[in-house]
Motif scaffolding. Structure first.
Motif, mmCIF file in Angstrom:
data_model
loop_
_atom_site.group_PDB
_atom_site.id
_atom_site.type_symbol
_atom_site.label_atom_id
_atom_site.label_comp_id
_atom_site.label_asym_id
_atom_site.label_seq_id
_atom_site.Cartn_x
_atom_site.Cartn_y
_atom_site.Cartn_z
ATOM 1 N N ILE A 69 13.930 4.749 4.107
ATOM 2 C CA ILE A 69 13.095 3.498 3.900
ATOM 3 C C ILE A 69 11.492 4.324 3.827
ATOM 4 O O ILE A 69 10.736 3.838 2.964
ATOM 5 C CB ILE A 69 12.874 2.887 5.322
ATOM 6 N N SER A 70 11.518 5.364 4.367
ATOM 7 C CA SER A 70 10.187 5.996 4.280
ATOM 8 C C SER A 70 10.058 6.541 2.830
ATOM 9 O O SER A 70 8.982 6.353 2.327
ATOM 10 C CB SER A 70 10.338 7.370 4.878
ATOM 11 N N GLN A 71 11.307 6.792 2.121
ATOM 12 C CA GLN A 71 10.996 7.275 0.763
ATOM 13 C C GLN A 71 10.648 6.036 -0.107
ATOM 14 O O GLN A 71 9.583 6.168 -0.903
ATOM 15 C CB GLN A 71 12.647 7.886 0.411
ATOM 16 N N GLN A 72 11.163 5.067 0.103
ATOM 17 C CA GLN A 72 10.730 3.785 -0.491
ATOM 18 C C GLN A 72 9.212 3.084 -0.211
ATOM 19 O O GLN A 72 8.735 2.912 -1.177
ATOM 20 C CB GLN A 72 11.911 2.648 -0.126
ATOM 21 N N VAL A 73 8.988 3.663 0.892
ATOM 22 C CA VAL A 73 7.627 3.159 1.464
ATOM 23 C C VAL A 73 6.605 4.061 0.507
ATOM 24 O O VAL A 73 5.691 3.638 0.153
ATOM 25 C CB VAL A 73 7.305 3.381 2.928
#
Lengths: 211, 728
Positions: free
Chosen positions: B696-700
């Motif tokens: 998720i952090s990557q996508q964020v």
């Protein structure tokens, strides 16, 4: 007036009431003059009881005293009058400074049965004269009234007396707290006996307070 | 001296011739002569006592010597006898002198006795009279004592009654004081409760004022809002009216067109127009009709909304007027508050006055207290009259007892003097009697001696005198005994009188003590009378017998003063009315939330009604909004695949922030939540446990931070979670 027979000794109820009410009128005038309630120039000299007495020339006061005497005479004839008090008060504060108390003892037998008594008119006049002299000499021991004063008259009557129109029942007897009292002479017509007493405000307390 | 003519001799009994022995001489003592005596037949004239020895001598027949001897002896004897006679004569003279003296003394004693008897009789009479007097006085004093004892008993009973009454009065006064204390405590409690209630009421009033102000402000705000709304609705109404007019005109046109079309249709039906075009026309017309009907419905809705708006305007006007009235009455509220404060001050002053009056707890008690005080004055005057009467009686009794005391004292003194005199006389009499009796005894002994001597000497003349003396003395003896008896009786009488005098003295002392006590009581009563007279002179009176009247037209009061008096009287009446109103308010002040004035309470009720209606409206709006927002949320969730939860928060710096929590419908668990903060038009993602994961952090990073597109991020996340779900 007393019914005058050849001996001038018989006193009736009406005569006695007239004598007492007349005495009160002259005594009130003498007190008002001697105590300075009204100015000296408003008084005129007359001769009564063998003495030069002063009567007010103020019409208001004259009519007041005349009405008063008439009512007192009526009450005396009915035997309902117990006491007459002439109160001298301060005009500004309303404080009662002197009370001239004339208590009256009535012979009820005369009132009920209508009998008359015998006493010399001269003797009565002499007694009244003594009281008038004492009133005049009262200025020697009564405190000075430095402020403007007014007077009022209270009548102590029996409870069954109807209150006249110009009178009202008062719950305030206008008393003086801790007064000094001086008892004067009394006179007796054998029907009405009048005792005179003057109570005045104790002036020594004021002097002590001032000191 | 020898008597020449001898005294006749007394007859003597015949006796044998005495034998006279001549005195023995020196030489002749051995010789004894026997003298012959002639028998006693001689002439009595011749018989002489002194001649017996001569007769004897005549008969002596002795010789001359014997005669001479006898003569000598005789002469000797004669001389001796003469001497004896002389002695006897002298003694007789003495005795006669003594007798004369005794007789004189007897006479004097007799006179004295008679005098003493007279004095005794007089003293007896006086004593009797004194005794009678004393008895009378004793009886009188007894009676007086009895009366005084009775009066003292009565006075004691009266005193006891008065003491009991005093005790009762004290007890009632103590009970009244206790009651007054209790009542004062109650009054204190009541006043405290009243003050508490006042405070509470004041607080409630303040709260109500605040609430009313707040409600007023709220109402004004609402009014303003409503005004705005009304203005906007008016504008909308005008627009809608215009639209309505347009629609109506359109409707009329359409209707006209419809009628024409129907005509045309009917005409067309005759002309055999193709059914398809007519159907299409009909459909078009029907659609237009439906549109117009919907527009008519909307117009009707707008009309009803317009009517509602007019109603709201009217209500607005009413509320405006009410607000104006409330604003007008706000200053009156201030005035009423000031008046309330003034009345409260007056009440406190009255309460202080009531507290100063002893035995008074409320306004009504003042009259009762005054009547009680008047009754006390009446009772005191009655007591004064009784005390005066009693005092007069006591004075009369005192005078009487003093007079009696003086009388008894004088009488006692007189009786004492008399008793002393009598005693002295009695003593004198005793002394005299003793002296007389001694003399009598002496005389008796002298007489007996004389008698014996006379018997020896043969003297008869003096013995007769002595016998007479003795007889007279014997005769006097009973008289003397009588006198002694009288003296004894007199002594007894005197002792009795002394005893009576002592008892009278004791009574006098007790009477004197009683007189002193009466004098003390007299002084005390006089002082009481003086005090009471001073009270009467002070001007006190009893309302039961006396009323005080005063002339109305006093001279010192001018017109201005009369006016001020009238104004003061009117103000007094007004304050009395206010006081009554305040008292009524206090009696009604149990319910909370009421205003001082009834109008204010109605105003509050009206405001409350308005508040209730506004609250109802608010609740209705809330329900409608909740319904709408739930529909919107459901729609959003179905359309975009996320459950959105919105809540308002405040930053630490006080700025409000809206936080949105998104949870995908394809989330595997409840922890997969995205949090966004919306602040003044900017939306920022909030890191949490889910977004901190690597995926998720990557996508964020990619979608939010680099591409600055949250919808891409959420869309991408939705697709990935859908794929994950479908695959799982």
């Amino acid at each position: 007036m007393a019914s005058k027979t050849a001996a001038k000794d018989i006193i009736t109820l009406r005569g006695s009431a007239a004598i007492v009410s007349e005495f009160f009128g002259y005594a009130a005038n003498s007190i008002l003059y001697n105590r300075g309630v009204y100015p000296e120039e408003s008084f005129g000299k007359v001769k009564k009881y063998g003495l030069p007495l002063l009567l007010t020339k103020d019409e208001g006061v004259k009519s007041f005293i005349a009405n008063l005497n008439a009512q007192l005479s009526e009450w005396l004839e009915a035997g309902k009058l117990q006491r007459v008090v002439l109160v001298i008060m301060s005009m500004n504060t309303g404080e009662v400074l002197e009370r001239w108390n004339f208590s009256i003892e009535t012979d009820n037998e005369v009132v009920e049965k209508g009998v008359s008594r015998e006493k010399s008119d001269k003797e009565i006049m002499r007694e009244i004269q003594a009281i008038m002299r004492q009133i005049a000499s009262s200025i020697t021991y009564l405190p000075c009234l430095d402020e403007q004063c007014v007077f009022d008259v209270l009548a102590y009557t029996d409870t069954d007396v109807a209150v006249p129109f110009t009178w009202m029942e008062s719950s305030d007897a206008k008393l003086i707290a801790n007064p000094q009292m001086v008892k004067l002479h009394s006179f007796d017509t054998k029907i009405h006996k009048v005792n005179t007493l003057v109570s005045y405000k104790n002036d020594e307390e004021e002097l002590d307070d001032e000191e | 001296m020898m008597i020449r003519t001898p005294v006749p001799k007394r007859a003597r009994p015949i006796e044998p011739a005495p034998i006279i022995e001549s005195p023995p001489t020196g030489s002749d003592h051995h010789r004894q002569l026997a003298i012959y005596e002639d028998p006693p037949s001689a002439d009595p004239a011749r018989r002489e006592p002194y001649h017996e020895p001569l007769q004897q001598s005549e008969h002596m027949l002795c010789t001359y010597q014997c005669r001479q001897m006898v003569k000598a002896d005789f002469l000797d004897a004669l001389s001796n006898a003469e001497k004896q006679v002389q002695d006897y004569q002298s003694q007789l003279a003495e005795l006669s002198d003594n007798f004369r003296k005794a007789d004189e003394e007897r006479k004097t004693f007799r006179e004295k006795l008679s005098y003493a008897e007279q004095e005794l009789a007089a003293a007896k009479g006086r004593e009797q009279a004194l005794h009678d007097q004393l008895l009378k006085e004793v009886n009188d004093s007894h009676e007086r004592l009895k009366k005084e004892l009775e009066s003292s008993a009565k006075l004691q009973t009266k005193l006891e009654n008065e003491q009991n009454l005093h005790k009762k009065a004290e007890s009632t006064a103590a009970a009244a004081e206790d009651k007054s204390r209790e009542l004062e405590a109650k009054l204190g409690h009541i006043s405290q409760s009243i003050e508490k209630e006042k405070k509470r009421l004041n607080n409630e009033l303040v709260h109500l004022k605040r609430d009313s102000k707040f409600s007023i402000s709220k109402i004004t705000v609402d009014l303003e809002k409503m005004e705005f709304r009304a203005q906007s609705s008016e504008k909308e109404v005008e627009l809608l009216r215009k639209q309505q007019e347009d629609l109506q005109s359109k409707f009329s046109e359409c209707f006209h067109h419809k009628s024409e079309l129907e005509k045309k249709l009917t005409s067309l039906s005759f002309e055999d127009v193709s059914p398809k075009e007519s159907d299409i026309l009909v459909k078009h017309l029907q659609e237009e009709l439906r549109n117009y009907e919907s527009e008519v419905r909307e117009a009707r809705k707008l009309k009803s909304a317009h009517e509602n708006i007019e109603l709201i305007n009217e209500k607005l006007l009413e509320e405006k007027s009410r607000r104006e009235r409330a604003e007008l009455q706000l200053p009156k509220l201030h005035e009423y508050e000031l008046k309330i404060n003034e009345l409260e001050d007056e009440l406190s002053a009255w309460k202080l006055m009531i507290q100063e009056i002893p035995g008074v707890s409320c306004r009504d008690d003042i009259r009762l207290r005054i009547s009680a005080l008047q009754k006390e004055v009446i009772d005191n005057l009655k007591k004064l009259g009784d005390v005066n009467a009693h005092l007069k009686q006591m004075e009369v009794i005192l005078d009487k007892t003093q007079l009696d005391k003086q009388k008894t004292e004088t009488e006692a003194v007189l009786a004492k003097e008399k008793a002393d005199r009598l005693e002295a006389e009695v003593k004198r009499m005793n002394v005299m009697l003793s002296a007389v009796s001694e003399e009598r005894n002496v005389l008796k002994t002298a007489i007996e001696d004389f008698k014996s001597k006379n018997e020896q000497a043969g003297g008869n003349a003096s013995s007769s005198i002595m016998q007479e003396l003795g007889s007279s003395i014997l005769e006097r003896e009973p008289y003397i005994k009588e006198l002694e008896g009288d003296l004894f009786a007199q002594k007894e009488i005197n002792t009795r009188q002394r005893d009576e005098i002592k008892s009278l003295h004791d009574r006098l002392n007790s009477e004197a003590r009683r007189v002193k006590s009466l004098e003390r009581e007299n002084d005390r009563l006089r002082s009481e009378i003086f005090l009471l007279e001073s009270k009467i002179g002070h001007g006190d009176f009893s309302a039961a017998n006396t009323k005080v009247l005063r002339m109305v037209n006093t001279l010192a009061v001018g017109n201005d003063a009369k006016q001020t008096i009238e104004a003061l009287q009117s103000e007094l009446q007004r304050t009395k009315e206010k006081l009554q109103a305040l008292e009524e308010y206090k009696s009604q002040s149990g319910n909370s939330g009421k205003m001082v004035d009834s109008y204010m309470s109605g105003k509050v009720a009206q405001l409350k009604e308005q508040i209730a209606t506004l609250e109802k409206r608010e609740e209705r709006y809330k329900t409608v909004f909740a319904d709408r927002i739930s529909v919107f949320r459901r729609a959003c969730c179905e359309l975009f695949g996320y459950k959105i939860v919105m809540d308002e928060r405040q930053h630490t710096n006080g700025i409000p922030v809206t936080r949105f929590t998104l949870q995908s419908i394809y989330a595997m668990n409840d922890n997969e939540k995205l949090e966004f903060e919306y602040e003044s038009g900017n939306t920022n993602i909030v890191e949490n446990s889910y977004t901190s994961t690597s995926e998720i952090s990557q996508q964020v990073d990619i979608f939010v931070r680099k591409m600055n597109s949250i919808p891409a991020f959420t869309a991408n996340l939705t697709v990935e979670s859908f794929n994950r779900r479908t695959l799982s």
